[in-house]
Structure formats: structure tokens, C-alpha cells
Design a protein around this motif. Sequence first.
Motif, short mmCIF file in Angstrom:
data_model
loop_
_atom_site.label_atom_id
_atom_site.label_comp_id
_atom_site.label_asym_id
_atom_site.label_seq_id
_atom_site.Cartn_x
_atom_site.Cartn_y
_atom_site.Cartn_z
N UNK A 45 -3.04 -12.37 6.39
CA UNK A 45 -3.23 -10.92 6.30
C UNK A 45 -2.81 -10.24 7.59
N UNK A 46 -3.23 -10.80 8.74
CA UNK A 46 -2.91 -10.18 10.03
C UNK A 46 -1.42 -10.22 10.32
N UNK A 112 -8.00 -11.37 0.14
CA UNK A 112 -7.31 -12.03 -0.97
C UNK A 112 -6.83 -11.01 -2.00
N UNK A 113 -7.66 -10.02 -2.26
CA UNK A 113 -7.29 -9.00 -3.23
C UNK A 113 -6.09 -8.20 -2.75
N UNK A 114 -6.08 -7.84 -1.46
CA UNK A 114 -4.96 -7.08 -0.91
C UNK A 114 -3.67 -7.88 -0.94
N UNK A 115 -3.77 -9.17 -0.59
CA UNK A 115 -2.58 -10.01 -0.56
C UNK A 115 -2.02 -10.19 -1.97
N UNK A 116 -2.89 -10.43 -2.94
CA UNK A 116 -2.45 -10.63 -4.32
C UNK A 116 -1.80 -9.37 -4.89
N UNK A 120 -0.66 -4.44 1.21
CA UNK A 120 -0.86 -4.36 2.65
C UNK A 120 0.27 -3.55 3.27
N UNK A 121 -0.04 -2.38 3.72
CA UNK A 121 0.94 -1.50 4.35
C UNK A 121 0.40 -0.99 5.67
N UNK A 122 1.26 -0.82 6.66
CA UNK A 122 0.79 -0.27 7.92
C UNK A 122 0.39 1.19 7.77
#
Length: 761
Positions: A45-46, A112-116, A120-122
Motif C-alpha cells: 500500500x505504501x 486490502x479493500x483499497x488495493x483490491x 489508491x490515489x495520491x
Amino acid sequence: MASVVLNSLAETTVQILDDDEYPLSVNGKQQIRRLQEKIPSMGKFLRMYQGDGSGLERRIRDAANEAEDVIEHLMHEHIRSTAAGLATDIQYDLGELNMVMDEFDSIAEEVDELIQQNRVKPPTPTVVDRMLTPAVDGFPVGLEEQVDKLRVFLLEYQEYIQVMAITGMGGIGKTTLARAVFEDEQVVNHFPVRAWIHVSQNYEIQNVYEELLFSLEKQVEKGLVNDCDTTEHKINQILIKNMHLIVVDDLWSYQAWQAIRKVFPVTENDLGDRILITTRDEYAVPSPSDSVKMDVMDENLSWCLLKQKVFGSRECPSDLEKIGKDIAKACKGLPLAIVIAARILSQRVQTQSSWEELAQNIRTLIVEDEQFQEIMLLSYTNLPHYLRSSFLYMCGFPDDYEIRVSVLVKLWMAEGFVKNQRDAEYIVNEIVSKNLASITTIKYNGDIKSCSVHDLVSDLYKIKAIDENCERRISNSHLDLREVARAYASTMRSVISFQPNESSLRGLRKFKLLRVLDVVDTDAYSLPASVFDLFHLRYLAFGCPMEVPSAISKLRYLRSLIIRPSKRSKKYKHSRDEVYLPLEIWMLPHLTHLVSFFDLLPDPEGAASSSAQEKLLTLSVVKRLICTEEIMKLICNVEKLSITYFGDIYQQDYQLHNLVLLTQLEKLTLVVKKGSLLQLKAKPVFPEKLRELTLSGWRFPWEDMKAIAALPYLQVLKLRDHAFRGHTWNSIGESDEVYGEEDDEVYGEIHLCQRYTWNTP
């Protein structure tokens, strides 16, 4: 910072699970293994998320910190209890870890939810109205030389160079310089088409294209391009048909340049078209290219800029000149800081007492200025996560401190920021290339030897370290550790003392998790016993003439032991500069760097554990080392070795022919003081892998140079203080080996620190 804490936590969990010494309960081991399983997804994630100040990122960092603290406290207390003869069979359940695990579970589920969902956006960057360095009579202060160089590049034929970059740290005046050239009368008259595009960190490439096309279409006749064409094709067609100058301002990455350059015509010859880039990141500059590296202003130019901004065309009152120069000096040559200081001065009454009051804390006022922070913190926002903690660590050093890379590497490894020297040196280069630090000295091969961080940048990022909750992990130079202990309890990781003060050793016993302790310049005459209870210590540096007690063996994770003359010892002419190492020095399984001023290494035969020091890479500066086969086998992987011998005192066979057994040795220094060893016929046999050799005081005959000339990888040879005997180096018949032809890379550089007459054909 979060990624580094995660890496450190992963290493700590491995230590406690792989070592049977810790009596964890089955439940405790399951907790730690469950913790291990969650680390990879958070690291992923990071790596995907490069934003700054994310709430989720902060939660990861804080939870990892807390989890590691719990585990390391357990390890420390168990070792302490064992040493005190207390019960060692207590089963630890790690109950304190339960609350941390609840937080980890919550974070892991969200990650996990964000990755799936690939969401994930800056975050959207803050828009900053950047302040340009003001000009004097229409011309930037102190930029005459750079403007002239750029004017030549733009107006004259330049074979193979159509792109030039202006590089430098934030606030140094890159955009100001580019604007001065862009609006120069000769440049304006030379280029029929000129355009200026601003890229920024989080650019949208289509917006950049549209901004460029809008600027170009205003300068060319209508109908030049087909309205049905794409934006990219229109730009390309206009640029092909018109000699042009394009300024790409505020470029942050090579990837951004790759996207932008697609619309520029590709030509093999110099048709006069030019592209000028401004960037903080030197790796963003395309190749082949040329560049102008901007540096800070000197004191005189700093004062000129400050005076012009405050008074304009008016004269500065004589009673304000001295204090004004002091204020300008405090800005350390950074144009942005000077401009902000001028604004602060302009808002106050122009009296000596008012300026003197401001001068007392002008650096603080500049660093706390909102505009200064917005502009300067952009560099940190753009840093990958794995670089942030390393950079913050560098900001913990004092003003004008020259940071030796060799020391920084050891510190970062001790802190868990990096795993090996190669990674650390790569990070140094990355930080320097982004102009967050500047090179102060370089090595013979072009590698960075030392660097420094601008004082105001350091001030700013010390504040950032507190905000990031990582001050305990950066170098700490507080004099009174008791005060630090009250602030950080037992969680402090690094203590480095830069000033002679005995209080730097007080209160150490409270820092149970300390990894770095550097007290070379303390006024104390001995290390307190509490130092050797710092079970997690990985880096220990102190000054002669302190002794190394047998308790050193308790520091089982120690990687670097540094013992060197302190400032206090140098005050006394007859101060003993030797340290005798105990037998237990052979019982440190993780020791990687041993740098000291000590006498003979102890005979390892009496040690409880005399297995080879396989991790030992540096052994320096050892005195009178007897190079027996046994010793060579114990230090078999040493890459850097420095030995000093005394020709007028000791008459021993040092068995220097066994040096050839050190097959990994790359850097060797052999020094003879006070006499000669020639009567012993002490002739070293050098290992083949040697890259750098320093000889001093040996008085070898010049014919012995043949053996050195035969070394296939040697790049640097340093001869000092009568290393060889005789006034003439007769190299007839072997000049190719000694000097090297253009196609012979035996020596990249030869340093001769004594004058000789070379008799060559």
C-alpha cells in the motif's frame, strides 16, 4: 517513515521468533506470526501511495512503532532478568500486543479493500503561488554569469545539445533564472516562437498539452494546423515549422519528461530549437543534455538582495547596515529565505532596536513562514517513502556539519533504514540528486565522500520529524539526556552527542531500546555500566582513552564499534591513544565494522566462541596486527583493513605474506611509524582483489613496485612519508604497468604524496 518502521518491525519479529532463547507462549508466537503476515500488504500500500500526511499512513506508522516497542521491551527485559539470575522460564503472552493487533486488523482490512478496488490515489496537491527572486533594475541579483551561459546555449550552435536543465534545491531561484533568460531581449528577437509550461508534481499530461498549444497558437498564423488534428499533432506541426524555445518549468521526474517530450519534433541536427528545463531532481534531466547547477549566494550578494527588497532604490540607513548584514548571513544564501526575511523586516519599523529584536530569531521566523514551508516541503512530499526517514535522519546533524557517507551508512544500517552498504550509498545519491543535500567532497572514483544539508532545510525538517512522530528515530544532539528521557521515556532510538559534555552519558539506562550511541566527544572518562545493558545497541562510538570492558559481549546485536581520539584527548599531549580490546571482542556475531586505535587483537583461542567473524567488513586502525593464518581465517571477509606498525619498538615477525589470504580485501592501508621494518624483511603479499592501496613509512626499494604493478584491479595508489626508498623511480621497462596507456585501466589514479624524480624512457 511508515515503510521504514514496517521494515524494522519485520526484522524484529524475525529476531524474536528465530531465537529459541525467548520463552514465548504458543499464543504469543501466533500473535507475532499474525503480525508478520500483515506487514507485506501494508508495505505494498505504501509503495502505491506516495501522498504525504495520509491518515492511513500515519496509523500504519504509529501501530508499527507501538508493536515494535512492545516486542523489543520484552526482549530487553528477558535478557536483563537472565543476566540477573532471575527466572528465565516464564511464558510471555504479549498481552500488551492485543490492542495493537486490533488496530493492525482494522488497518489491514482497509488496506486490502483499497488495493483490491485499485482506489489508491495520491491526494490533490496544494497549489502554491511561488515567489520569484526579485530583480534589481530588471535583472536578477547575482545571476549574471548563469544568464550569460544560458544565452550562449540558446543563441549559438550546440552540437548534439538541444536541451538544457537548471537544477538546484527549492527556493534557489531556478524559475527566476529561466524567466530572466526567457525574457532577455536577444532571446526574444532570436526565437519566433516561445512558450512556457508549468508541470508541477501531480501534472495531468493533457492539461500540459493544452496549455502549450494555447500559448503556441497565439504566436502563429491561423490555418497552420488542421482543426481536426489532435492536440499533440497540432503542437508537433507548429514546432516543426517554427524555430522555438520551450521552457518546461518545475519538472519533477524523468517519467514526466518522457510524457511531455512526445510532442516535440525529433531532429538529428541542430536547427536552433531549444528546450530549457527547471527541476529539483537531476535524474529528471534527459540525456544527452547540459545543465546549470544553481548554488546559494555568498554573503555580499545576500545582503544586496535583502537591501534591494527592503529599501528598493533608497539607501540603507547606516545604523541598520551591520545588523542587516547579520540577518542576510543568517539566511545562508538561500534566495527564498532572503526574500521572506526582507518581507518580515519591511513589516516592522525601520529602527535598529526593531531589527536587532528580529535578528535574534530570524531563522525561526523564516522556517515557520507558511510560504517557506509550502515551497520547501514539496521536495519531501515528492520523496518515495523509503527515502524519507533517511533524509530526516540527516537533518538531525548540527549546522554546517559535514556528514561522512561512510559514517551515515553505518548509522542507517543500525537504525534499520537499510540492509547493506550498497543500498545506503544509493539512497545518498538519490537524496543528493534531488538537491535535498549537497556534496562537500568526493572520492577518487566520483563517489560521494561527504555531504551536508542546508541549515534552514535542516531546521524545517526537524519540525517535520516531530510532526511525523519520528524524532526518536533521528540523530539526537541534546546535551541533557535526562530531559530527553522525560519526553521519550524508553522509546529513544538514537543518541549522538556533538559537543564535549559529560551529561551526555547520564540517564542512558532509561533508553532500553537505544540502537545508536555516539559519545566520542563526551567529557566522561569511562562508559557507565548501563551502556552494556542496552541490549538493542547496534552502533557504539566513544573516544579514547576509554577502555572496552568484557561486558561488551552483552551487546549481542552490535554491528559497529568505533573508538577514536576525542576532542578532550587531543588537548593533552601525553594522553594515551590506545585501547586494549578484551577477548570478548570475538564473541560479537554481528560485528561488521571495527574502527579503533587499539593494540594487538586478543588471541582468539581463549574465547568461548572463536568462530570466524564472517560479517566483519572493516578493521581499522589496528596496531601491530600479526597476520597469522588463524587470524586471517577469522577475518576472512574483511574488505577494508588498516594496520599501523612501529619499527623502533617491536621486533616481531608480522607474517605479512598471509595478507594474500584476505581474498575479499579491496582497500588496504599499511603504515610504519618511528623506524623501519626492513631489517625484518617484512614484505606484504597483496591480495589480487585490491583496489586501493596506501603505503606510508615502509622505505621499500623501488623494484618492489613490480608486485604492485601486477595487481589487476588496483585503481588508487597512495605513497606517503617515504613509502619507497631512493630519489629515482626507474620505471624503464614497466611504464605501461605503472602509468597505463589509454587502453590500459590498471590505475585510474595515482596519488603521490612525496616528491620523486621519475626516470622514464
